[in-house]
Design a protein around this motif. Structure first.
Motif, PDB file in Angstrom:
ATOM      1  N   ALA A 138       0.884  -1.667  -0.161  1.00  0.00           N
ATOM      2  CA  ALA A 138       0.068   0.214  -0.177  1.00  0.00           C
ATOM      3  C   ALA A 138       1.096   1.279   0.005  1.00  0.00           C
ATOM      4  CB  ALA A 138      -0.887   0.121   0.881  1.00  0.00           C
ATOM      5  N   GLU A 139       2.377   1.824   0.594  1.00  0.00           N
ATOM      6  CA  GLU A 139       3.016   2.258   0.728  1.00  0.00           C
ATOM      7  C   GLU A 139       3.255   2.948  -0.670  1.00  0.00           C
ATOM      8  OE1 GLU A 139       4.062   2.904   5.422  1.00  0.00           O
ATOM      9  OE2 GLU A 139       4.302   0.771   4.385  1.00  0.00           O
ATOM     10  N   TRP A 140       3.977   1.682  -1.202  1.00  0.00           N
ATOM     11  CA  TRP A 140       4.915   1.840  -1.839  1.00  0.00           C
ATOM     12  C   TRP A 140       3.526   2.202  -3.948  1.00  0.00           C
ATOM     13  CZ3 TRP A 140       5.683  -3.898  -2.048  1.00  0.00           C
ATOM     14  CH2 TRP A 140       7.442  -4.172  -0.925  1.00  0.00           C
ATOM     15  N   ASN A 141       2.523   2.043  -3.881  1.00  0.00           N
ATOM     16  CA  ASN A 141       1.650   1.781  -4.438  1.00  0.00           C
ATOM     17  C   ASN A 141       1.098   3.321  -4.209  1.00  0.00           C
ATOM     18  OD1 ASN A 141       1.503  -0.396  -5.748  1.00  0.00           O
ATOM     19  ND2 ASN A 141       0.194  -1.485  -4.406  1.00  0.00           N
ATOM     20  N   PHE A 142       0.841   4.396  -2.984  1.00  0.00           N
ATOM     21  CA  PHE A 142       0.087   5.023  -2.838  1.00  0.00           C
ATOM     22  C   PHE A 142       1.444   6.396  -2.373  1.00  0.00           C
ATOM     23  CE2 PHE A 142      -3.347   2.546  -1.588  1.00  0.00           C
ATOM     24  CZ  PHE A 142      -4.137   2.739  -3.008  1.00  0.00           C
ATOM     25  N   VAL A 143       1.854   6.039  -1.789  1.00  0.00           N
ATOM     26  CA  VAL A 143       3.317   7.147  -1.381  1.00  0.00           C
ATOM     27  C   VAL A 143       4.244   7.491  -2.606  1.00  0.00           C
ATOM     28  CG1 VAL A 143       4.483   7.961   0.278  1.00  0.00           C
ATOM     29  CG2 VAL A 143       2.888   6.104   1.236  1.00  0.00           C
ATOM     30  N   GLY A 144       4.628   6.184  -2.678  1.00  0.00           N
ATOM     31  CA  GLY A 144       6.269   5.702  -3.567  1.00  0.00           C
ATOM     32  C   GLY A 144       6.515   5.552  -3.595  1.00  0.00           C
ATOM     33  N   LEU A 145       8.129   5.551  -4.477  1.00  0.00           N
ATOM     34  CA  LEU A 145       9.323   4.544  -4.195  1.00  0.00           C
ATOM     35  C   LEU A 145      10.806   5.947  -4.536  1.00  0.00           C
ATOM     36  CD1 LEU A 145       8.247   1.859  -6.283  1.00  0.00           C
ATOM     37  CD2 LEU A 145       8.464   1.345  -4.184  1.00  0.00           C
ATOM     38  N   PRO A 146      11.532   5.360  -4.223  1.00  0.00           N
ATOM     39  CA  PRO A 146      13.075   5.793  -4.511  1.00  0.00           C
ATOM     40  C   PRO A 146      13.131   5.515  -5.737  1.00  0.00           C
ATOM     41  CG  PRO A 146      13.489   4.963  -2.286  1.00  0.00           C
ATOM     42  CD  PRO A 146      11.551   4.448  -2.738  1.00  0.00           C
ATOM     43  N   ASP A 147      13.490   6.485  -6.248  1.00  0.00           N
ATOM     44  CA  ASP A 147      14.366   6.075  -8.074  1.00  0.00           C
ATOM     45  C   ASP A 147      15.488   6.106  -8.197  1.00  0.00           C
ATOM     46  OD1 ASP A 147      14.285   6.181 -10.833  1.00  0.00           O
ATOM     47  OD2 ASP A 147      13.006   7.792 -11.002  1.00  0.00           O
ATOM     48  N   LEU A 148      15.699   4.629  -7.995  1.00  0.00           N
ATOM     49  CA  LEU A 148      17.428   4.059  -8.571  1.00  0.00           C
ATOM     50  C   LEU A 148      17.776   3.982  -9.474  1.00  0.00           C
ATOM     51  CD1 LEU A 148      18.267   1.610  -5.394  1.00  0.00           C
ATOM     52  CD2 LEU A 148      17.497   4.435  -5.913  1.00  0.00           C
ATOM     53  N   GLY A 149      16.617   4.746 -11.124  1.00  0.00           N
ATOM     54  CA  GLY A 149      17.649   5.201 -12.626  1.00  0.00           C
ATOM     55  C   GLY A 149      19.027   5.157 -12.312  1.00  0.00           C
ATOM     56  N   GLU A 150      19.159   6.314 -11.345  1.00  0.00           N
ATOM     57  CA  GLU A 150      20.455   7.435 -12.311  1.00  0.00           C
ATOM     58  C   GLU A 150      21.186   6.347 -11.692  1.00  0.00           C
ATOM     59  OE1 GLU A 150      22.183  11.212 -10.282  1.00  0.00           O
ATOM     60  OE2 GLU A 150      20.699  11.254 -10.728  1.00  0.00           O
ATOM     61  N   ALA A 151      21.046   4.944 -10.501  1.00  0.00           N
ATOM     62  CA  ALA A 151      21.720   4.728 -10.416  1.00  0.00           C
ATOM     63  C   ALA A 151      21.876   3.284 -10.692  1.00  0.00           C
ATOM     64  CB  ALA A 151      21.960   4.027  -8.337  1.00  0.00           C
ATOM     65  N   GLY A 152      21.493   3.124 -11.912  1.00  0.00           N
ATOM     66  CA  GLY A 152      21.695   1.879 -12.791  1.00  0.00           C
ATOM     67  C   GLY A 152      20.734   1.128 -11.590  1.00  0.00           C
ATOM     68  N   LYS A 153      20.078   0.975 -10.762  1.00  0.00           N
ATOM     69  CA  LYS A 153      19.431   0.009  -9.579  1.00  0.00           C
ATOM     70  C   LYS A 153      17.737  -0.071  -9.400  1.00  0.00           C
ATOM     71  CE  LYS A 153      23.352  -0.322  -7.754  1.00  0.00           C
ATOM     72  NZ  LYS A 153      23.974  -0.268  -5.872  1.00  0.00           N
ATOM     73  N   GLN A 154      17.699  -0.903  -9.417  1.00  0.00           N
ATOM     74  CA  GLN A 154      15.894  -0.847  -8.915  1.00  0.00           C
ATOM     75  C   GLN A 154      15.731  -0.915  -6.671  1.00  0.00           C
ATOM     76  OE1 GLN A 154      12.488  -0.180 -10.146  1.00  0.00           O
ATOM     77  NE2 GLN A 154      13.968   0.249 -12.356  1.00  0.00           N
ATOM     78  N   PRO A 155      14.708  -0.203  -7.044  1.00  0.00           N
ATOM     79  CA  PRO A 155      14.507  -0.876  -4.881  1.00  0.00           C
ATOM     80  C   PRO A 155      14.484  -2.543  -4.516  1.00  0.00           C
ATOM     81  CG  PRO A 155      13.507   0.478  -5.584  1.00  0.00           C
ATOM     82  CD  PRO A 155      13.875  -0.228  -6.459  1.00  0.00           C
ATOM     83  N   ALA A 156      15.080  -3.164  -3.948  1.00  0.00           N
ATOM     84  CA  ALA A 156      14.174  -4.327  -3.399  1.00  0.00           C
ATOM     85  C   ALA A 156      12.931  -4.509  -2.878  1.00  0.00           C
ATOM     86  CB  ALA A 156      15.858  -5.507  -2.664  1.00  0.00           C
ATOM     87  N   LEU A 157      11.714  -4.725  -2.735  1.00  0.00           N
ATOM     88  CA  LEU A 157      10.637  -3.893  -1.720  1.00  0.00           C
ATOM     89  C   LEU A 157      10.481  -5.777  -1.345  1.00  0.00           C
ATOM     90  CD1 LEU A 157       8.436  -1.948  -5.194  1.00  0.00           C
ATOM     91  CD2 LEU A 157      10.049  -1.320  -3.466  1.00  0.00           C
ATOM     92  N   ILE A 158      11.153  -5.245  -0.149  1.00  0.00           N
ATOM     93  CA  ILE A 158      10.502  -6.745   0.660  1.00  0.00           C
ATOM     94  C   ILE A 158       9.490  -6.385   1.606  1.00  0.00           C
ATOM     95  CG2 ILE A 158      11.529  -8.518   1.684  1.00  0.00           C
ATOM     96  CD1 ILE A 158      14.437  -8.524   0.456  1.00  0.00           C
TER      97      ILE A 158
END
Length: 137
Positions: free
Chosen positions: A30-50
């Motif tokens: 719910a938090e990921w969907n409604f609040v947002g996520l860190p955008d790690l694109g500049e680092a060439g990564k994605q956050p691990a969502l656990i």
């Protein structure tokens, strides 16, 4: 060994400079969907969502360390744990250390930080308040 708190900007720099570093966002779906996520694109990564706790019961995720392993974490991986304000991420980092992941760090103040005088988050401290990249899911 106690878990070290690191500022969001220090975690961001580590994620950009260390190819092995991993951001583990332990908030709920719910938090990921409604609040947002860190955008790690500049680092060439994605956050691990656990999630550390499972919504809606908020029961601790019994498979948390299994998910860490599946996300590619090893004993050598610097792991930066992030939640809303830094409490769940600290618990998750402590559990990770106990499970054999010694390079576990807590991102101080989390993604949104504490509420301001009007009760709004994301403006006083934390990932969003420091102006670090983020996006809506």
């Amino acid at each position: 060994m106690p878990v070290e708190d690191v500022a969001p900007s220090a975690a961001w720099e580590a994620l950009k400079s260390d190819p092995k570093a991993l951001l583990v966002d332990v908030r709920t779906d719910a938090e990921w969907n409604f609040v947002g996520l860190p955008d790690l694109g500049e680092a060439g990564k994605q956050p691990a969502l656990i999630p550390w706790q499972l919504y809606p019961s908020m029961q601790v995720n019994g498979s948390f360390t299994d998910h860490l392993h599946r996300a590619g974490a090893t004993a050598e991986t610097p792991l930066y744990f992030l939640c809303r304000s830094g409490a769940r991420s600290l618990a998750a980092a402590q559990a990770a250390q106990a499970a054999g992941y010694p390079k576990a760090f807590n991102v101080a103040d989390g993604f949104e930080g504490p509420p301001d005088a009007e009760g709004h988050r994301g403006k006083v401290a934390g990932w969003k308040a420091e102006g670090l990249p983020w996006r809506q899911r």
